[in-house]
Each structure stands twice: as C-alpha cells, then as structure tokens.
Design a protein around this motif. Structure first.
Motif, PDB file in Angstrom:
ATOM      1  N   MET A  83      -5.895   8.625  -8.408  1.00 20.34           N
ATOM      2  CA  MET A  83      -6.830   7.657  -8.971  1.00 20.34           C
ATOM      3  C   MET A  83      -6.337   7.119 -10.306  1.00 20.34           C
ATOM      4  SD  MET A  83     -10.552   9.364  -8.142  1.00 20.34           S
ATOM      5  CE  MET A  83     -11.413   8.036  -8.970  1.00 20.34           C
ATOM      6  N   VAL A  84      -5.834   8.014 -11.155  1.00 17.24           N
ATOM      7  CA  VAL A  84      -5.343   7.576 -12.469  1.00 17.24           C
ATOM      8  C   VAL A  84      -4.118   6.684 -12.307  1.00 17.24           C
ATOM      9  CG1 VAL A  84      -4.483   8.325 -14.718  1.00 17.24           C
ATOM     10  CG2 VAL A  84      -6.250   9.649 -13.551  1.00 17.24           C
ATOM     11  N   MET A  85      -3.241   7.029 -11.368  1.00 17.71           N
ATOM     12  CA  MET A  85      -2.074   6.190 -11.128  1.00 17.71           C
ATOM     13  C   MET A  85      -2.492   4.782 -10.709  1.00 17.71           C
ATOM     14  SD  MET A  85       0.410   8.927  -9.143  1.00 17.71           S
ATOM     15  CE  MET A  85       1.638   7.689  -8.748  1.00 17.71           C
ATOM     16  N   GLY A  86      -3.474   4.692  -9.830  1.00 17.18           N
ATOM     17  CA  GLY A  86      -3.934   3.379  -9.382  1.00 17.18           C
ATOM     18  C   GLY A  86      -4.589   2.578 -10.497  1.00 17.18           C
ATOM     19  N   LEU A  87      -5.468   3.230 -11.257  1.00 15.55           N
ATOM     20  CA  LEU A  87      -6.166   2.533 -12.340  1.00 15.55           C
ATOM     21  C   LEU A  87      -5.201   2.133 -13.456  1.00 15.55           C
ATOM     22  CD1 LEU A  87      -9.366   4.779 -12.523  1.00 15.55           C
ATOM     23  CD2 LEU A  87      -9.264   2.393 -11.735  1.00 15.55           C
ATOM     24  N   ALA A  88      -4.311   3.053 -13.845  1.00 13.53           N
ATOM     25  CA  ALA A  88      -3.350   2.732 -14.899  1.00 13.53           C
ATOM     26  C   ALA A  88      -2.369   1.661 -14.426  1.00 13.53           C
ATOM     27  CB  ALA A  88      -2.599   3.992 -15.322  1.00 13.53           C
ATOM     28  N   GLY A  89      -1.957   1.735 -13.153  1.00 10.32           N
ATOM     29  CA  GLY A  89      -1.084   0.700 -12.609  1.00 10.32           C
ATOM     30  C   GLY A  89      -1.751  -0.666 -12.639  1.00 10.32           C
ATOM     31  N   LEU A  90      -3.040  -0.713 -12.314  1.00 11.13           N
ATOM     32  CA  LEU A  90      -3.786  -1.971 -12.380  1.00 11.13           C
ATOM     33  C   LEU A  90      -3.845  -2.490 -13.810  1.00 11.13           C
ATOM     34  CD1 LEU A  90      -5.596  -4.076 -10.933  1.00 11.13           C
ATOM     35  CD2 LEU A  90      -7.544  -2.578 -11.426  1.00 11.13           C
ATOM     36  N   ALA A  91      -4.093  -1.598 -14.767  1.00 10.88           N
ATOM     37  CA  ALA A  91      -4.155  -2.000 -16.175  1.00 10.88           C
ATOM     38  C   ALA A  91      -2.822  -2.572 -16.647  1.00 10.88           C
ATOM     39  CB  ALA A  91      -4.557  -0.803 -17.035  1.00 10.88           C
ATOM     40  N   ILE A  92      -1.722  -1.905 -16.281  1.00 10.78           N
ATOM     41  CA  ILE A  92      -0.398  -2.373 -16.694  1.00 10.78           C
ATOM     42  C   ILE A  92      -0.073  -3.715 -16.034  1.00 10.78           C
ATOM     43  CG2 ILE A  92       2.075  -1.839 -16.645  1.00 10.78           C
ATOM     44  CD1 ILE A  92       1.221   1.158 -16.653  1.00 10.78           C
ATOM     45  N   ALA A  93      -0.480  -3.876 -14.772  1.00 12.90           N
ATOM     46  CA  ALA A  93      -0.227  -5.135 -14.076  1.00 12.90           C
ATOM     47  C   ALA A  93      -0.973  -6.287 -14.735  1.00 12.90           C
ATOM     48  CB  ALA A  93      -0.631  -5.004 -12.606  1.00 12.90           C
ATOM     49  N   TRP A  94      -2.241  -6.067 -15.086  1.00 17.77           N
ATOM     50  CA  TRP A  94      -2.992  -7.119 -15.770  1.00 17.77           C
ATOM     51  C   TRP A  94      -2.445  -7.357 -17.177  1.00 17.77           C
ATOM     52  CZ3 TRP A  94      -5.653 -10.945 -14.133  1.00 17.77           C
ATOM     53  CH2 TRP A  94      -6.350 -10.866 -12.918  1.00 17.77           C
ATOM     54  N   LEU A 153       3.872 -14.765  -6.125  1.00 22.17           N
ATOM     55  CA  LEU A 153       3.807 -13.528  -5.360  1.00 22.17           C
ATOM     56  C   LEU A 153       3.197 -12.409  -6.192  1.00 22.17           C
ATOM     57  CD1 LEU A 153       4.479 -11.828  -2.860  1.00 22.17           C
ATOM     58  CD2 LEU A 153       6.779 -11.487  -3.794  1.00 22.17           C
ATOM     59  N   GLY A 154       3.624 -12.298  -7.448  1.00 19.00           N
ATOM     60  CA  GLY A 154       3.091 -11.258  -8.325  1.00 19.00           C
ATOM     61  C   GLY A 154       1.594 -11.388  -8.528  1.00 19.00           C
ATOM     62  N   PHE A 155       1.124 -12.629  -8.745  1.00 18.57           N
ATOM     63  CA  PHE A 155      -0.314 -12.829  -8.968  1.00 18.57           C
ATOM     64  C   PHE A 155      -1.107 -12.637  -7.675  1.00 18.57           C
ATOM     65  CE2 PHE A 155       1.046 -15.097 -12.852  1.00 18.57           C
ATOM     66  CZ  PHE A 155       0.218 -14.463 -13.760  1.00 18.57           C
ATOM     67  N   ALA A 156      -0.528 -13.000  -6.529  1.00 15.99           N
ATOM     68  CA  ALA A 156      -1.211 -12.769  -5.252  1.00 15.99           C
ATOM     69  C   ALA A 156      -1.382 -11.275  -5.000  1.00 15.99           C
ATOM     70  CB  ALA A 156      -0.423 -13.422  -4.118  1.00 15.99           C
ATOM     71  N   LEU A 157      -0.320 -10.508  -5.252  1.00 17.91           N
ATOM     72  CA  LEU A 157      -0.402  -9.058  -5.079  1.00 17.91           C
ATOM     73  C   LEU A 157      -1.363  -8.430  -6.083  1.00 17.91           C
ATOM     74  CD1 LEU A 157       3.388  -8.305  -4.484  1.00 17.91           C
ATOM     75  CD2 LEU A 157       1.553  -8.023  -2.809  1.00 17.91           C
ATOM     76  N   LEU A 158      -1.399  -8.972  -7.299  1.00 23.42           N
ATOM     77  CA  LEU A 158      -2.326  -8.460  -8.310  1.00 23.42           C
ATOM     78  C   LEU A 158      -3.772  -8.721  -7.908  1.00 23.42           C
ATOM     79  CD1 LEU A 158      -2.991  -7.213 -11.026  1.00 23.42           C
ATOM     80  CD2 LEU A 158      -2.506  -9.417 -12.114  1.00 23.42           C
ATOM     81  N   THR A 159      -4.030  -9.888  -7.345  1.00 25.13           N
ATOM     82  CA  THR A 159      -5.380 -10.207  -6.868  1.00 25.13           C
ATOM     83  C   THR A 159      -5.793  -9.244  -5.756  1.00 25.13           C
ATOM     84  OG1 THR A 159      -5.060 -12.546  -7.405  1.00 25.13           O
ATOM     85  CG2 THR A 159      -6.844 -11.999  -5.874  1.00 25.13           C
ATOM     86  N   LEU A 160      -4.859  -9.023  -4.802  1.00 23.86           N
ATOM     87  CA  LEU A 160      -5.129  -8.078  -3.720  1.00 23.86           C
ATOM     88  C   LEU A 160      -5.357  -6.677  -4.271  1.00 23.86           C
ATOM     89  CD1 LEU A 160      -5.213  -7.357  -0.686  1.00 23.86           C
ATOM     90  CD2 LEU A 160      -2.715  -7.096  -0.790  1.00 23.86           C
ATOM     91  N   LEU A 161      -4.521  -6.265  -5.204  1.00 18.11           N
ATOM     92  CA  LEU A 161      -4.643  -4.935  -5.815  1.00 18.11           C
ATOM     93  C   LEU A 161      -5.992  -4.766  -6.495  1.00 18.11           C
ATOM     94  CD1 LEU A 161      -3.523  -2.231  -6.975  1.00 18.11           C
ATOM     95  CD2 LEU A 161      -2.554  -3.595  -8.847  1.00 18.11           C
ATOM     96  N   THR A 162      -6.437  -5.773  -7.218  1.00 20.18           N
ATOM     97  CA  THR A 162      -7.715  -5.684  -7.920  1.00 20.18           C
ATOM     98  C   THR A 162      -8.866  -5.469  -6.938  1.00 20.18           C
ATOM     99  OG1 THR A 162      -6.851  -7.163  -9.645  1.00 20.18           O
ATOM    100  CG2 THR A 162      -9.245  -6.858  -9.548  1.00 20.18           C
TER     101      THR A 162
END
Length: 303
Positions: free
Chosen positions: A1-12, A271-280
C-alpha cells in the motif's frame, strides 16, 4: 500500500514539475503515504513484540518472505518523495535507513534462496522481484544526495537479481501450473524492475543511451503484455495483492515522463499522463476496496 501511494505521490510530483505548476495534491499524497507507513509499521512492530514466532515464520515462508523488503522500499520511496519538499536531512535519514535495511533483507533473502530445503517451483511468483526492485531504487535519491558509488553498488545488485529471476519466472509460468489467483496481480510487478532501473540509470549515467532505451522499452512491452490480458485480471476477486497493480504503473508512468525529458517527443508525455490518470483511478479504487474489505473482515484471515 505504501509503495502504491508513495509511487502515486512521486508521479504527480513529476507531472507538476513537467507542467511547471504547484499542485496541492502532492503534499497531501506524501502526507498520506507517511501516515499509512507509520500506521502499518506500528502494527507490524506490535506483531513483532507480541507474536515474534509469527514474524519468524514469515521470514521463513517461501512467498511471504519476498514481501518483507516492502518496509525498506517504502523508506526509500518516502526519501524520494521528500527529496525536494523537506529539509535534506529528512530525505538523507530515510534513504540511509532504507538502503541499509534493504541490503540486510537482500543478503538474508538470497541466503535463504541459496540454502533452502523446502522451496518448490510453485512457490515462485513475481513477488520474488520485490527484493530486486528495492536495490534499483537506491540511486534515484542516492545520486542527488551525493552517494554515487553506493548507488552503483545497489543498481548492480538489482540488475543481477532481476536478470536471474526473470528467467526463473518465465520458466515457472510457461512450464508449470498457473499462479494462484490470490497472487495473480503480482504479475504486474514484472513491469517495475526495468521501469525503475531506467529511472535509476538516468540518474547514474546522466542521460539517455542505448542501455537506458532498452530498459524503458522492456518495461513498456511488459505493460502492453499485461494490459492485453486485462480480462483475466477483471475476473479476480479482491485480495490485498491487488495493490501490486499500483507501484509498477507509477514506475512506468514516471519512466515515460522521464523519457519525454530526454527526447522531447510529445508521445512520451501523453503516455506518461495517460498512465498517471489510470494509476490515480486504480489507487482510488484500491483504497475503497481495501476499506470495504477491512470493514467486512475480509483480510487477515487464514489461507
């Protein structure tokens, strides 16, 4: 869970840097990642204090063993997330602690792999990549903090383990029974090593070369391969292992945005923003599903 949340934070955080804007979402995501880490670490510390036998059993378990380095990986990810948003000593402390614990876990886990007496081929699953991913994360904050040689050391360990485990995983999935449904989402972990290694190598090498391109496109291929099998994942019941979808998608999203930095090709930014949207959307869904499972006592049950 922390990996996913921190990964999302770093991506944004990376997306905000690309757009040259300040996003109030980023501090909240970082704060949430820290909060969840402290909460889960506290619970696990209590488990260690009151049920040490259970923790020892997990350290000997052929599957659960590979999830132990999520502790050190979380520290490393938090050090990356806080690199530019907190006093340097905070990121340095998290990085040094995470790297030290990661090395300890790597030495222990590889030793267990080498001298085991009870592992079978069906125990092998993509979660075994987790120790490798932790090592290639070290340079991402390590290079800006000034620890270049140490970063090369960890990067080399990660690439070595990735190349060995990739061969074993493909042998496992091609010639033996299917991965258990509970662990099927861990197939997404296949994306993480090349995507993270690409980001780390850019830090170490200072720019794009043929090796960096190969790492990136291996990550993209594995992403496309898994997306082409989406119907299989849609049929799965919810398990906590669904969080394995999150961090790999964050890694390939950030890698795509870093590829745009290096090439200037707009395709990689889209591509990066599309994947970020999907990830969010996926992280939001995972958070709700996890909360529902906790409320319905659907986790922490006997296997």
């Amino acid at each position: 869970m922390v990996m996913g949340l921190a990964g999302l934070a770093i991506a944004w955080e990376k997306a905000a840097s690309m757009l040259d804007v300040q996003l109030s979402l980023v501090p909240w995501l970082i704060g949430l990642s820290v909060l969840v880490f402290v909460l889960l670490f506290g619970v696990y510390a209590a488990k260690l204090a009151f049920h040490p036998g259970a923790v020892l059993a997990e350290l000997r378990h052929p599957v659960r063993l590979s999830f132990m380095p999520t502790i050190s990986i979380s520290l490393l990810l938090l050090s990356i997330a806080l690199l530019h948003t907190a006093p340097p000593v905070v990121s340095l402390t998290l990085w040094a602690t995470g790297a030290t614990v990661q090395l300890g876990f790597t030495l222990y886990i590889v030793s267990v792999w080498m001298h085991h007496q009870h592992f079978q081929i069906h125990h092998m699953n993509p979660s075994w990549f987790i120790p490798a991913v932790g090592n290639v994360l070290v340079p991402i904050a390590g290079v800006p903090l000034g620890f270049v040689e140490i970063s090369w050391f960890f990067f080399s360990i990660g690439v070595l383990l990735w190349s060995v485990l990739m061969t074993i995983v493909f042998y496992r999935v091609l010639f033996h029974q299917s991965i258990d449904a509970r662990l099927m989402p861990t197939l997404f972990i296949l994306i993480a090593p090349p995507a993270v290694a690409f980001i780390a190598y850019l830090q170490l090498n200072g720019g794009l070369d043929v090796f960096a391109q190969a790492l990136y496109f291996v990550g993209v291929f594995l992403t496309v391969l898994l997306f082409s099998q989406a119907q299989r994942f849609f049929r799965l019941d919810f398990f906590l292992s669904w969080w394995a979808y999150s961090f790999p998608l964050a890694a390939v999203s950030i890698a795509s945005m870093r590829m745009f930095d290096q090439t200037g090709a707009a395709f990689y930014a889209y591509l990066g923003f599309a994947l970020l949207t999907l990830l969010t959307g996926i992280v939001a869904m995972l958070s709700v599903s996890t909360a529902n499972a906790v409320r319905e006592r659907g986790i922490c049950i006997p296997e």
